[in-house]
Write an enzyme that holds these catalytic residues in place. Structure first.
Site: not given
Ligand code: MLT
Length: 211
Positions: A106, A156, A187
């Site tokens: 992520s 996701d 996710h």
């Molecule tokens: C981010 O901010 O890098 C993406 O939205 C993924 C997350 O951290 O939720």
């Protein structure tokens, strides 16, 4: 004097010359991905920094303005900072600079992708779980010696499939060898995709590719 590694981090030595750079998601820390790293490669050294940004108390690797909307100036700055940290850690722990493989989840996958695009000398390969296009650089780097495995989730809610595909196209335009797998997942990670990523990493070693 050469800079010292200046992120809070965990380091675990390995029995091979590969290092997995573990990059956690929003709200994670340097301990989170250690079990994942060991599962992906029991012999690799593990280098796991904690993101320096706090969003409502949750560590991240760079600032965002909203979900999926990034502060690009901060992203560039933090990407360079993290790349410098990896280079300093490679010296401090006497690691092989050409055997560093990022494993990001992520937010951690997004900064790993940013590092591929802005500081391509740092990583030889990357496993990116739930990543998107963090930025599009003015000039694409030459990633023809870099291998990337992307684990996307077909349900996701944060990263639509089209966004993961957009990243595949961008990385391929830069010459990277990219594999993408869609897990039947949201996710969160599934055990099945971790196994697939592990096999990919094993094959990378036996194919003689760097990383
Ligand atoms: C981010 O901010 O890098 C993406 O939205 C993924 C997350 O951290 O939720």
């Amino acid at each position: 004097m050469r800079p010292q590694p200046d992120f809070i981090h965990e380091f675990a030595p390995g029995a091979s010359d590969r290092t997995l750079l573990l990059l956690h998601g929003t709200g994670g820390n340097e301990h989170d991905l250690i079990p994942l790293g060991r599962e992906l490669d029991p012999n690799a050294a593990l280098l796991s920094p904690r993101g320096k940004i706090l969003e409502n108390g949750m560590p991240r690797f760079f600032r965002r303005l909203a979900e999926g909307v990034f502060d690009l100036n901060d992203l560039r700055k933090r990407t360079n900072e993290l790349a410098d940290f990896v280079a300093a850690a490679v010296r401090q722990y006497r690691l092989a600079a050409d055997r560093v493989v990022a494993v990001g989840y992520s937010n951690g996958a997004n900064i790993a992708t940013s590092m591929l695009l802005l500081r391509p000398e740092i990583l030889r390969a990357a496993i990116l779980f739930r990543t998107m296009v963090p930025l599009v650089p003015d000039n694409l780097p030459d990633l023809s010696s870099v291998r990337v495995w992307i684990g996307a989730g077909d349900q996701d809610p944060i990263i639509p499939a089209s966004e993961a595909q957009r990243l595949v196209e961008l990385l391929r335009r830069a010459g990277a060898h990219v594999t993408i797998r869609f897990a039947h997942a949201t996710h969160g990670l599934t055990n099945a995709e971790v196994k697939i990523a592990r096999l990919w990493l094993e094959e990378l070693k036996s194919s003689g590719a760097p990383g």
